[in-house]
Enzyme design. Structure first.
Site, PDB file in Angstrom:
ATOM      1  N   GLN A  33      -8.742  -7.957 -10.617  1.00 46.65           N
ATOM      2  CA  GLN A  33      -9.399  -6.729 -10.184  1.00 46.65           C
ATOM      3  C   GLN A  33      -8.951  -5.545 -11.029  1.00 46.65           C
ATOM      4  O   GLN A  33      -9.762  -4.717 -11.454  1.00 46.65           O
ATOM      5  CB  GLN A  33      -9.078  -6.463  -8.715  1.00 46.65           C
ATOM      6  CG  GLN A  33      -9.536  -5.109  -8.201  1.00 46.65           C
ATOM      7  CD  GLN A  33      -9.144  -4.891  -6.752  1.00 46.65           C
ATOM      8  OE1 GLN A  33      -9.812  -5.354  -5.858  1.00 46.65           O
ATOM      9  NE2 GLN A  33      -8.030  -4.188  -6.524  1.00 46.65           N
ATOM     10  N   HIS A  35       0.822  -1.210   0.000  1.00 45.07           N
ATOM     11  CA  HIS A  35       0.000   0.000   0.000  1.00 45.07           C
ATOM     12  C   HIS A  35       0.857   1.260   0.000  1.00 45.07           C
ATOM     13  O   HIS A  35       0.573   2.230  -0.715  1.00 45.07           O
ATOM     14  CB  HIS A  35      -0.902   0.033   1.247  1.00 45.07           C
ATOM     15  CG  HIS A  35      -1.943  -1.036   1.284  1.00 45.07           C
ATOM     16  ND1 HIS A  35      -1.950  -2.024   2.254  1.00 45.07           N
ATOM     17  CD2 HIS A  35      -3.009  -1.285   0.486  1.00 45.07           C
ATOM     18  CE1 HIS A  35      -2.979  -2.809   2.063  1.00 45.07           C
ATOM     19  NE2 HIS A  35      -3.639  -2.403   0.986  1.00 45.07           N
ATOM     20  N   GLY A  39      -2.363  -2.120  -7.191  1.00 47.25           N
ATOM     21  CA  GLY A  39      -1.237  -3.035  -7.301  1.00 47.25           C
ATOM     22  C   GLY A  39      -1.523  -4.137  -8.310  1.00 47.25           C
ATOM     23  O   GLY A  39      -2.682  -4.544  -8.513  1.00 47.25           O
TER      24      GLY A  39
END
Length: 520
Positions: free
Chosen positions: A166, A39, A160
């Protein structure tokens, strides 16, 4: 750093800053909290590219199935806020479920939640990898991401590559719904063992984390088979499974090879493939992937004005027999077309209409590179003084750049190109096999520029004046909201002070051979 939990406060904050900084961009990093180094790498990238950075922290119940870990998903808001503050985040949006979904409505005397409008991705994108075993997951992801996009209205959003399915689905959603949002894919961050960082790694004991590292080792074994020249899925899978067999505690859920954009299953890597894996260590489900590219290498050369990029790039392309992707000539071609069509160069809607209907072709030949626009050879015309006088104004228009970047990336699908600019390695070709950041001191570049002017009979400009102009351009290039000049994290910097063009060219060719020797 500001923390808000309501949609109204977030919109108020962002609208205020938009009114004060009209050219400022907003970078957005959506998370479910429990932040880790993966993150933080997204936040760092967003911080380097935007005036305002927003991070959301929201554990999305819609993407969890009935038997999944919603209730025990790790939550650490205070720690997350501290990490965001240290990383230079401007705004953290941490709403509760009621704020996102609305209050429960009274119906016949009972508390009931009214149905929500949902965003459902194409079934073809959910038919592989995680889709079959998590049937409601991706509609849950896209619905919440769409909500956040509408609340924050970001210019760039950072994801990411570990969650590759996704990423593909969100990119498709942005394209299909015509959102003016740039989706920035960032590399997977791994610990020393190769294990990809994940919030769920907290569920693992130290021994289980060591066992889980076999996922990356196994993917690398498959990639090595590919690099050795075998592009067939069966052979690649066999190498992966053989390595997985060394750690029986890791239970394979799936191993698949798909197109990274369309999720179409592949039996062979023709251009690019996503080698993806999911497995369980005890009860913890982990995913990982690697990209396999079957193309000629791409060489990206960035750097400040006056560093010698154009001359060096042409020589490198000729020596390595690569296509010189002359981005400057492409902008000149569009400028010529605008002037030829009689359109006012400041009429951006008309320019947008024209540029999105044109096609530019680069024709390899002796210098200069042949340029065709809509089938017409304009190689000579684009060098006219009128084009030169207007190209900067055309190139500064975001819609022109967006369109030409798409055409440049199309050339990169099969590789075999070398390109130069100020964001070639960071934006146009972020997956280039070799990235060079060519630079020189302001003093060196000023002396070179003064010599050029003297050779043209313009000897009345002082060195101090040239130095000031170059320093000002460096500042503008590095701080502009669109295509800022910056060195890619994985670029190799070459300081050219005191070096000849031939020496710089030789150095880049040597690096190219070193970087790509395993591909041939």
């Amino acid at each position: 750093m500001r923390l808000f939990t309501t949609i109204a406060a977030v919109r108020c904050y962002l609208n205020f800053h938009r009114s004060k900084m009209t050219q400022a961009t907003i970078g957005f990093v959506p998370t479910m909290g429990s932040l880790h180094l993966g993150h933080l790498s997204l936040i760092e990238r967003a911080r380097s590219e935007n005036a305002i950075v927003v991070v959301s922290i929201f554990v999305n119940p819609l993407q969890f199935g009935p038997q999944e870990d919603l209730d025990r998903y790790p939550r650490s808001l205070d720690r997350d806020l501290s990490l965001c503050k240290q990383a230079g985040v401007d705004l953290v949006f941490a709403p509760n479920a009621e704020e996102i979904f609305g209050r429960s409505q009274q119906a016949k005397g009972k508390q009931q939640t009214q149905p929500q409008t949902s965003v459902v991705p194409p079934s073809s994108l959910m038919a592989v990898l995680c889709g079959p075993t998590r049937p409601g997951h991706f509609p849950g992801v896209t619905t919440i991401v769409a909500k956040f996009f509408n609340i924050i209205e970001p210019d760039r959003v950072y994801f990411g590559r570990k969650d590759a399915q996704q990423l593909a689905i969100i990119r498709r959603m942005v394209t299909d719904l015509n959102w003016p949002i740039e989706i920035v894919a960032c590399k997977i961050v791994r610990d020393a063992s190769g294990l990809a960082y994940s919030s769920r790694n907290q569920y693992l004991t130290p021994q289980q984390q060591q066992q889980a590292a076999v996922l990356y080792r196994a993917l690398c074994k498959g990639k090595q088979v590919f690099l050795d020249g075998n592009c067939d899925a069966i052979a690649i899978f066999a190498a992966v499974e053989a390595e997985l067999a060394t750690t029986p505690e890791v239970k394979l859920e799936y191993l698949q090879l798909v197109d990274p954009d369309t999720m179409t299953p592949l039996t062979k890597v023709e251009e690019v493939g996503l080698l993806a894996i999911a497995a369980r260590v005890n009860t913890t489900r982990l995913i990982d992937n690697l990209i396999l590219r079957n193309r000629q290498p791409i060489l990206a050369i960035d750097g400040p004005a006056g560093a010698g990029k154009s001359t060096v790039t042409r020589q490198v392309a000729e020596r390595l027999n690569l296509l010189f992707l002359d981005t400057g000539a492409m902008y000149r071609a569009v400028t010529w077309l605008v002037l030829e069509s009689g359109i006012d160069i400041e009429d951006e809607p008309a320019v947008a209409e024209l540029v999105h209907q044109c096609q530019i072709e680069l024709v390899p030949q002796k210098d200069p590179l042949g340029i065709l626009i809509n089938g017409r050879d304009v190689t000579a015309e684009i060098r006219s003084s009128q084009v030169t006088a207007n190209v900067s104004a055309i190139a500064a228009q975001p819609v022109v750049r967006q369109c030409l970047v798409e055409q440049q990336q199309a050339y990169g699908r099969t590789g075999g190109v070398v390109a130069e600019g100020r964001d070639i390695g960071t934006y146009v070709f972020p997956d280039a096999e070799l990235k060079i950041f060519l630079t020189a001191s302001v003093k060196e570049r000023s002396q070179r520029r003064q010599l050029e002017l003297q050779q043209k009979g313009l000897a009345d400009i002082s060195l101090e004046q040239i130095e000031q102009e170059i320093a000002e351009r460096d500042h503008k290039d590095s701080t502009r909201s669109i295509a800022p000049l910056r060195k890619a994290p994985d670029a190799i910097e070459i300081q050219t002070d005191g070096l000849t063009i031939e020496q710089v060219t030789e150095q880049i060719i040597r690096l190219y051979h070193q970087k790509t020797s395993h591909l041939t």
